[in-house]
Design a protein around this motif. Structure first.
Motif, PDB file in Angstrom:
ATOM      1  N   ASP A 213      -0.770  -4.301  -3.974  1.00 49.94           N
ATOM      2  CA  ASP A 213      -1.130  -4.989  -2.731  1.00 49.94           C
ATOM      3  C   ASP A 213      -1.789  -3.996  -1.765  1.00 49.94           C
ATOM      4  O   ASP A 213      -1.319  -2.863  -1.611  1.00 49.94           O
ATOM      5  N   ILE A 214      -2.864  -4.438  -1.129  1.00 49.02           N
ATOM      6  CA  ILE A 214      -3.593  -3.610  -0.167  1.00 49.02           C
ATOM      7  C   ILE A 214      -3.692  -4.372   1.151  1.00 49.02           C
ATOM      8  O   ILE A 214      -4.048  -5.557   1.169  1.00 49.02           O
ATOM      9  N   VAL A 215      -3.376  -3.696   2.235  1.00 46.66           N
ATOM     10  CA  VAL A 215      -3.575  -4.255   3.573  1.00 46.66           C
ATOM     11  C   VAL A 215      -4.620  -3.402   4.287  1.00 46.66           C
ATOM     12  O   VAL A 215      -4.435  -2.191   4.473  1.00 46.66           O
ATOM     13  N   VAL A 216      -5.725  -4.023   4.652  1.00 46.63           N
ATOM     14  CA  VAL A 216      -6.787  -3.363   5.409  1.00 46.63           C
ATOM     15  C   VAL A 216      -6.549  -3.646   6.894  1.00 46.63           C
ATOM     16  O   VAL A 216      -6.453  -4.808   7.308  1.00 46.63           O
ATOM     17  N   HIS A 217      -6.452  -2.590   7.677  1.00 47.29           N
ATOM     18  CA  HIS A 217      -6.202  -2.730   9.112  1.00 47.29           C
ATOM     19  C   HIS A 217      -7.516  -2.615   9.893  1.00 47.29           C
ATOM     20  O   HIS A 217      -8.236  -1.619   9.774  1.00 47.29           O
ATOM     21  N   ASN A 271     -13.713 -18.548  14.595  1.00 48.51           N
ATOM     22  CA  ASN A 271     -14.321 -17.645  15.583  1.00 48.51           C
ATOM     23  C   ASN A 271     -13.400 -16.492  15.977  1.00 48.51           C
ATOM     24  O   ASN A 271     -13.558 -15.906  17.054  1.00 48.51           O
ATOM     25  N   ILE A 272     -12.404 -16.196  15.134  1.00 53.59           N
ATOM     26  CA  ILE A 272     -11.514 -15.068  15.410  1.00 53.59           C
ATOM     27  C   ILE A 272     -11.677 -14.024  14.309  1.00 53.59           C
ATOM     28  O   ILE A 272     -11.512 -14.337  13.123  1.00 53.59           O
ATOM     29  N   ILE A 273     -12.028 -12.824  14.711  1.00 52.59           N
ATOM     30  CA  ILE A 273     -12.031 -11.711  13.761  1.00 52.59           C
ATOM     31  C   ILE A 273     -10.597 -11.182  13.694  1.00 52.59           C
ATOM     32  O   ILE A 273     -10.042 -10.763  14.713  1.00 52.59           O
ATOM     33  N   PRO A 274      -9.985 -11.230  12.515  1.00 53.19           N
ATOM     34  CA  PRO A 274      -8.563 -10.876  12.426  1.00 53.19           C
ATOM     35  C   PRO A 274      -8.341  -9.368  12.482  1.00 53.19           C
ATOM     36  O   PRO A 274      -9.281  -8.577  12.397  1.00 53.19           O
ATOM     37  N   SER A 275      -7.079  -9.007  12.603  1.00 54.21           N
ATOM     38  CA  SER A 275      -6.707  -7.586  12.646  1.00 54.21           C
ATOM     39  C   SER A 275      -6.381  -7.033  11.271  1.00 54.21           C
ATOM     40  O   SER A 275      -6.340  -5.814  11.099  1.00 54.21           O
ATOM     41  N   GLU A 276      -6.134  -7.924  10.301  1.00 53.80           N
ATOM     42  CA  GLU A 276      -5.752  -7.466   8.959  1.00 53.80           C
ATOM     43  C   GLU A 276      -6.387  -8.340   7.898  1.00 53.80           C
ATOM     44  O   GLU A 276      -6.690  -9.510   8.124  1.00 53.80           O
ATOM     45  N   ALA A 277      -6.575  -7.742   6.731  1.00 54.80           N
ATOM     46  CA  ALA A 277      -6.962  -8.483   5.524  1.00 54.80           C
ATOM     47  C   ALA A 277      -6.070  -8.002   4.387  1.00 54.80           C
ATOM     48  O   ALA A 277      -5.817  -6.805   4.250  1.00 54.80           O
ATOM     49  N   HIS A 278      -5.593  -8.949   3.590  1.00 49.86           N
ATOM     50  CA  HIS A 278      -4.666  -8.639   2.507  1.00 49.86           C
ATOM     51  C   HIS A 278      -5.333  -8.920   1.162  1.00 49.86           C
ATOM     52  O   HIS A 278      -5.927  -9.982   0.965  1.00 49.86           O
ATOM     53  N   ALA A 308     -15.064   4.542   6.068  1.00 50.75           N
ATOM     54  CA  ALA A 308     -16.468   4.238   6.342  1.00 50.75           C
ATOM     55  C   ALA A 308     -16.614   3.136   7.379  1.00 50.75           C
ATOM     56  O   ALA A 308     -17.573   3.120   8.174  1.00 50.75           O
ATOM     57  N   ALA A 309     -15.654   2.200   7.395  1.00 48.94           N
ATOM     58  CA  ALA A 309     -15.736   1.082   8.334  1.00 48.94           C
ATOM     59  C   ALA A 309     -15.192   1.428   9.714  1.00 48.94           C
ATOM     60  O   ALA A 309     -15.330   0.636  10.658  1.00 48.94           O
ATOM     61  N   GLY A 310     -14.568   2.604   9.841  1.00 54.05           N
ATOM     62  CA  GLY A 310     -13.988   2.973  11.120  1.00 54.05           C
ATOM     63  C   GLY A 310     -12.669   2.273  11.414  1.00 54.05           C
ATOM     64  O   GLY A 310     -12.335   2.043  12.591  1.00 54.05           O
ATOM     65  N   CYS A 311     -11.938   1.914  10.382  1.00 56.99           N
ATOM     66  CA  CYS A 311     -10.651   1.258  10.590  1.00 56.99           C
ATOM     67  C   CYS A 311      -9.724   2.174  11.398  1.00 56.99           C
ATOM     68  O   CYS A 311      -9.754   3.399  11.235  1.00 56.99           O
ATOM     69  N   PRO A 312      -8.895   1.611  12.259  1.00 54.66           N
ATOM     70  CA  PRO A 312      -8.041   2.431  13.128  1.00 54.66           C
ATOM     71  C   PRO A 312      -6.939   3.167  12.380  1.00 54.66           C
ATOM     72  O   PRO A 312      -6.346   4.096  12.930  1.00 54.66           O
ATOM     73  N   ARG A 313      -6.660   2.787  11.137  1.00 54.00           N
ATOM     74  CA  ARG A 313      -5.653   3.493  10.353  1.00 54.00           C
ATOM     75  C   ARG A 313      -5.933   3.286   8.875  1.00 54.00           C
ATOM     76  O   ARG A 313      -6.701   2.398   8.476  1.00 54.00           O
ATOM     77  N   GLU A 314      -5.330   4.133   8.069  1.00 52.25           N
ATOM     78  CA  GLU A 314      -5.530   4.026   6.628  1.00 52.25           C
ATOM     79  C   GLU A 314      -4.911   2.738   6.094  1.00 52.25           C
ATOM     80  O   GLU A 314      -3.974   2.189   6.688  1.00 52.25           O
ATOM     81  N   PRO A 315      -5.403   2.259   4.967  1.00 49.77           N
ATOM     82  CA  PRO A 315      -4.846   1.020   4.406  1.00 49.77           C
ATOM     83  C   PRO A 315      -3.436   1.254   3.859  1.00 49.77           C
ATOM     84  O   PRO A 315      -3.086   2.361   3.457  1.00 49.77           O
ATOM     85  N   ASP A 316      -2.625   0.200   3.870  1.00 50.97           N
ATOM     86  CA  ASP A 316      -1.330   0.232   3.198  1.00 50.97           C
ATOM     87  C   ASP A 316      -1.547  -0.187   1.746  1.00 50.97           C
ATOM     88  O   ASP A 316      -2.132  -1.246   1.481  1.00 50.97           O
ATOM     89  N   ILE A 317      -1.083   0.641   0.824  1.00 52.09           N
ATOM     90  CA  ILE A 317      -1.243   0.359  -0.604  1.00 52.09           C
ATOM     91  C   ILE A 317       0.138   0.394  -1.242  1.00 52.09           C
ATOM     92  O   ILE A 317       0.835   1.414  -1.191  1.00 52.09           O
TER      93      ILE A 317
END
Length: 433
Positions: A213-217, A271-278, A308-317
């Motif tokens: 499982d990967i969570v992109v922040h 019309n909402i850009i979310p904070s996370e993608a799973h 590369a995307a400038g995410c505020p933190r590393e992904p949870d893996i």
């Protein structure tokens, strides 16, 4: 469990003789000559009508346990939750464990059968109802024919194979402390292919499976101001695409591996850009080295895309549940395949090569116990003959319903043969009387 696949072709195994010469084959044919096939078919239809999900197999377990008790087995239920164990001690000799899994899948049945599932959204789409039926018939035949063999039989009705929990739960509940520890283990599985073939591989036959499982922040915000956000959906999309290079560019061509992104979830409104993608991934591998290499690549690629995307933190893996590789003991599998060749004919035995599907059965072989695991093809003749592909068996296999399909419907003509495979396999290891 997924169906067996070959490296481009099936290989028939002509080394197994047709003449019935071994005591195991002769005895198996004798004690299964008068199988109560109509009763077994009715039992199968009943199980198929009432499928139960993993760790909820209460009705199935009760029906199986009742049959074992009537056949004379000392029977316990509730092992590992909903597991069933039947023991038949019959003098000195080896201890042989036969295993059948019992759980169904969250699939809506579309077979149109008169005995289709009556449980909405749940179906025996993998043939475990047939496995329990085969085991029931084998239990009766081996008990009735106990004057022909000696040793101990341990019959296991295992829950939760589909989720990979069942074997481990039964072991944790004292399977080999409460019941005899086997000298050899045997199991079989229904699979697509023209009914009447028996697939053996004396070594690796099924792959390992690993869930990740990967969570992109990201940084959420309004869809009208993407410049004020870090969009995790876009990053996840790049990640899905880049992950396809793990197998194609980081695994050697001589190795077999599969990486699937089975789920991607993000967002609540247009019309909402979310904070996370799973993202939910599944790997299929046939060596520990390839598995570790793929996990390392996934970690590197996920971290790189988020950077590369400038995410505020590393992904949870998170590396989640897994299934082990299924590796047959060569001597045990050849012995069982040889007996099957006598019982059914040498032309019915084939070597499909290792499948990418996975099983938790090997966990029951803790400590290196030898085992044999094989496939019984079960596609009805009319379905197989109508499939496109002519003489190309691989093209036909791709066209007929496979395990986990809402159209998967094994041919009832396999009820008696599936009993004989278990009986003859057990007799190949038990001592003749």
């Amino acid at each position: 469990m997924e169906p067996p696949s070959a490296d481009g072709r099936f290989r028939l195994s002509p080394a197994y003789p047709d003449p019935v010469t071994s005591p195991a084959a002769r005895t198996a044919l004798d004690i299964t000559a008068d199988l109560p096939v109509p009763d077994l078919e009715d039992f199968y239809r009943d199980l198929h009508r009432h499928p139960e999900l993993s760790l909820r197999e209460h009705r199935t377990a009760a029906a199986f346990a009742e049959r074992l008790r009537k056949a004379g087995y000392a029977t316990a239920d509730g092992v590992g939750g909903t597991g069933v164990v039947g023991v038949l001690r019959n003098g000195d000799g080896p201890t042989v464990l036969l295993r059948a899994d019992m759980d169904a899948l969250p699939v809506t049945e579309e077979t149109g059968l008169s005995y289709a599932s009556q449980t909405p959204g749940v179906m025996h789409a993998c043939g475990h109802d047939l496995h329990v039926t085969w085991m029931t018939g084998a239990a009766d035949a081996l008990a009735a024919g106990r004057d022909t063999w000696s040793g101990t039989l341990v019959l296991v009705g295992q829950p939760a194979e589909e989720t990979g929990e069942g074997a481990a739960r039964m072991l944790a509940d004292g399977l080999y402390e409460r019941f005899p520890r086997p000298d050899v283990l045997l199991a079989q599985h229904a699979a697509p292919g023209p009914a009447g073939l028996y697939a053996h591989s004396p070594g690796l036959i099924m792959s390992a499976s690993t869930d990740i499982d990967i969570v992109v922040h990201g940084r959420g915000g309004h869809g009208s101001r993407p410049e004020a956000t870090v969009d995790p959906v876009v990053t996840a999309a790049y990640l899905v695409t880049r992950l396809q290079t793990v197998v194609s560019r980081e695994v050697a061509a001589r190795e077999s591996a599969v990486l699937t992104v089975g789920r991607i979830e993000a967002g609540t409104r247009h019309n909402i850009i979310p904070s996370e993608a799973h993202l939910a991934l599944n790997l299929r591998t046939q060596s520990v080295e390839v598995r570790e290499r793929m996990i390392a690549a996934i970690r590197r690629i996920a971290a790189g895309e988020c950077l590369a995307a400038g995410c505020p933190r590393e992904p949870d893996i998170t590396v989640g549940s897994s299934f082990p590789m299924t590796v047959n003991d060569p001597d045990t599998d050849r012995r069982v395949a040889a007996v099957h060749g006598e019982v059914f004919g040498a032309g019915t035995i084939l070597d499909p090569g290792p499948a990418m599907g996975s099983e938790d059965f090997p966990r029951l072989a803790e400590g290196g116990l030898p085992y044999s695991y094989w496939f019984v093809t079960s596609t009805p003749a009319d379905v197989w003959n109508a499939a496109p592909g002519g003489g190309d068996i691989m093209e036909r296999l791709a066209a007929v319903p496979s395990n986990h399909s809402p159209h998967f419907a094994p041919d009832l003509s396999t009820v008696a043969p599936g009993v004989r495979t278990l009986v003859s396999g057990a007799l190949a290891s038990l001592s003749p009387a």
